[in-house]
Design a protein around this motif. Structure first.
Motif, PDB file in Angstrom:
ATOM      1  N   ARG A 145      -2.838  -5.169   1.141  1.00 36.75           N
ATOM      2  CA  ARG A 145      -4.261  -5.135   1.504  1.00 36.75           C
ATOM      3  C   ARG A 145      -5.066  -6.158   0.728  1.00 36.75           C
ATOM      4  O   ARG A 145      -6.150  -6.549   1.136  1.00 36.75           O
ATOM      5  N   HIS A 182      -7.890   6.681   1.805  1.00 36.47           N
ATOM      6  CA  HIS A 182      -7.437   5.294   1.919  1.00 36.47           C
ATOM      7  C   HIS A 182      -8.317   4.312   1.153  1.00 36.47           C
ATOM      8  O   HIS A 182      -8.039   3.111   1.142  1.00 36.47           O
ATOM      9  N   VAL A 201       1.858  -2.525   3.259  1.00 32.67           N
ATOM     10  CA  VAL A 201       1.127  -3.768   3.577  1.00 32.67           C
ATOM     11  C   VAL A 201       0.365  -4.230   2.335  1.00 32.67           C
ATOM     12  O   VAL A 201       0.037  -3.431   1.455  1.00 32.67           O
ATOM     13  N   GLY A 260      -2.872  -1.489   7.233  1.00 30.87           N
ATOM     14  CA  GLY A 260      -1.855  -0.526   7.617  1.00 30.87           C
ATOM     15  C   GLY A 260      -2.383   0.472   8.638  1.00 30.87           C
ATOM     16  O   GLY A 260      -3.353   0.199   9.357  1.00 30.87           O
ATOM     17  N   PHE A 261      -1.774   1.619   8.684  1.00 29.98           N
ATOM     18  CA  PHE A 261      -2.076   2.660   9.673  1.00 29.98           C
ATOM     19  C   PHE A 261      -3.566   3.031   9.702  1.00 29.98           C
ATOM     20  O   PHE A 261      -4.152   3.226  10.756  1.00 29.98           O
ATOM     21  N   CYS A 262      -4.168   3.132   8.517  1.00 32.22           N
ATOM     22  CA  CYS A 262      -5.567   3.599   8.424  1.00 32.22           C
ATOM     23  C   CYS A 262      -6.574   2.501   8.746  1.00 32.22           C
ATOM     24  O   CYS A 262      -7.749   2.790   8.987  1.00 32.22           O
ATOM     25  N   ARG A 270       2.015   7.772   3.842  1.00 30.35           N
ATOM     26  CA  ARG A 270       2.581   6.859   4.844  1.00 30.35           C
ATOM     27  C   ARG A 270       3.294   5.681   4.198  1.00 30.35           C
ATOM     28  O   ARG A 270       4.198   5.094   4.791  1.00 30.35           O
ATOM     29  N   ARG A 271       2.825   5.282   3.022  1.00 27.02           N
ATOM     30  CA  ARG A 271       3.443   4.161   2.295  1.00 27.02           C
ATOM     31  C   ARG A 271       3.711   2.973   3.222  1.00 27.02           C
ATOM     32  O   ARG A 271       4.858   2.526   3.361  1.00 27.02           O
ATOM     33  N   CYS A 272       2.656   2.474   3.849  1.00 23.26           N
ATOM     34  CA  CYS A 272       2.803   1.383   4.822  1.00 23.26           C
ATOM     35  C   CYS A 272       3.397   0.123   4.203  1.00 23.26           C
ATOM     36  O   CYS A 272       4.016  -0.682   4.894  1.00 23.26           O
ATOM     37  N   CYS A 326       0.802  -1.230   0.000  1.00 24.32           N
ATOM     38  CA  CYS A 326       0.000   0.000   0.000  1.00 24.32           C
ATOM     39  C   CYS A 326       0.839   1.288   0.000  1.00 24.32           C
ATOM     40  O   CYS A 326       1.660   1.532   0.876  1.00 24.32           O
ATOM     41  N   SER A 327       0.574   2.047  -1.049  1.00 23.31           N
ATOM     42  CA  SER A 327       1.232   3.353  -1.209  1.00 23.31           C
ATOM     43  C   SER A 327       0.186   4.366  -1.655  1.00 23.31           C
ATOM     44  O   SER A 327       0.459   5.251  -2.457  1.00 23.31           O
ATOM     45  N   LEU A 328      -1.019   4.210  -1.125  1.00 21.48           N
ATOM     46  CA  LEU A 328      -2.097   5.125  -1.518  1.00 21.48           C
ATOM     47  C   LEU A 328      -1.933   6.505  -0.917  1.00 21.48           C
ATOM     48  O   LEU A 328      -2.500   7.476  -1.415  1.00 21.48           O
ATOM     49  N   CYS A 329      -1.200   6.575   0.183  1.00 23.65           N
ATOM     50  CA  CYS A 329      -1.028   7.875   0.836  1.00 23.65           C
ATOM     51  C   CYS A 329       0.429   8.013   1.274  1.00 23.65           C
ATOM     52  O   CYS A 329       1.207   7.055   1.168  1.00 23.65           O
ATOM     53  N   ASN A 355      -6.072   8.179   7.572  1.00 26.63           N
ATOM     54  CA  ASN A 355      -4.610   8.068   7.492  1.00 26.63           C
ATOM     55  C   ASN A 355      -3.924   9.117   8.373  1.00 26.63           C
ATOM     56  O   ASN A 355      -2.715   9.242   8.355  1.00 26.63           O
TER      57      ASN A 355
END
Ligand code: SF4
Length: 285
Positions: free
Chosen positions: A23, A114, A21, A29-31, A17-19, A12-15, A67
């Motif tokens: 999905r 997210h 994970v 991830g964080f969200c 934070r680039r967690c 996941c790099s939608l925001c 997020n």
């Protein structure tokens, strides 16, 4: 565009934070967002800016999770406790069509970042089935610039927050590293896509950028700095909502400097500063 957005869910790099994970395999991830959009509520909303609520309401869809991690979040049960339920993309398209049928002036996506792939998948379905009202992207402003660029032509109205001008505040109160620069870059892109607000004959927005500034106790200098950025780097004609609805809820009591309400004097002071910069399209609420 959609397949590229969906691909981002695999690491996941939608925001910003680039967690990282996956999905698509159930990791979160964080969200806390998964593969399906999670929705807390949807309804015509009459408490948004007048140019969005009009007289038949803004068709708000509240997404669960966030997020950001604002310690004073005014919607913490939805963002932090993630109240709501997962629904299919088809159901989300149906919600959009239902809100239009109920007369809403627009579809107002609250905290959409997210779930961007799923939302724009649903939007494509709803547009095919006749959805015609404008789309409002109502965000904290913590956006990935490439994702935003891919939304060009799909979003009619951007409604971002500008929370902080100092990174140390963004980290302290929202766990959001680089927020000021990320948010400013996002707002430049949003303005490039939609420009200043255009109203229809009834005085309701059809297109454009509206920036929300929540005045947080002790952070009024940062609000002023955000106004200076808008006046000098975006446009003096930009619409700015100065929000005075801050309440010291959720974990704000753990931070004495923000554990209070904003005074009339501070609110007026920030407003007057904005006017002195030449900004003139203020919405006060
Ligand atoms: S959208 Fe959620 S999982 Fe993805 S990078 Fe952002 S916070 Fe992490």
């Amino acid at each position: 565009m959609l397949s590229e957005l969906y691909k981002r869910l695999q690491s996941c790099s939608l925001c910003p934070r680039r967690c990282g994970v996956d999905r698509t395999r159930g990791e979160r991830g964080f969200c806390g967002g998964g593969m399906l959009p999670r929705v807390a509520s949807f309804h015509p909303h009459f408490g948004e800016e007048d140019i969005l609520s009009g007289f038949r309401g803004s068709g708000t869809i509240f997404f669960s999770g966030c997020n950001m991690a604002c310690v004073y979040c005014q919607n913490y049960t939805i963002s932090h406790f993630r109240e709501g339920m997962e629904i299919t993309v088809e159901d989300l398209a149906e919600i959009m069509l239902t809100l239009e049928k109920r007369g809403c002036h627009n579809i107002n996506l609250v905290t959409p970042t997210h779930f961007t792939p799923q939302i724009f998948d649903a939007l494509a379905l709803a547009r095919k089935r006749g959805l015609s009202i404008p789309l409002v992207y109502n965000t904290s402003g913590y956006e990935d610039i490439e994702v935003l660029r891919s939304l060009r032509g799909l979003v009619d109205i951007y409604l971002p927050d500008m929370r902080y001008s100092l990174e140390e505040s963004a980290i302290r109160y929202s766990q959001a590293p680089r927020y000021p620069e990320v948010c400013r870059e996002a707002i430049r892109e949003m303005f490039a896509q939609v420009g200043n607000v255009v109203l229809d004959r009834e005085g309701v927005a059809r297109r454009g950028l509206i920036v929300r500034i929540l005045i947080i106790p002790s952070l009024e200098r940062e609000a002023k700095e955000s106004l200076r950025f808008l006046a000098t780097e975006i446009s003096r004609d930009v619409y700015v909502t100065l929000l005075r609805q801050y309440r010291p809820v959720y974990r704000a009591q753990d931070f004495p400097e923000i554990a209070r309400f904003v005074s009339d004097r501070v609110y007026q002071d920030v407003l007057e500063y904005g006017k002195s910069l030449g900004l003139h399209n203020f919405i006060l609420q």
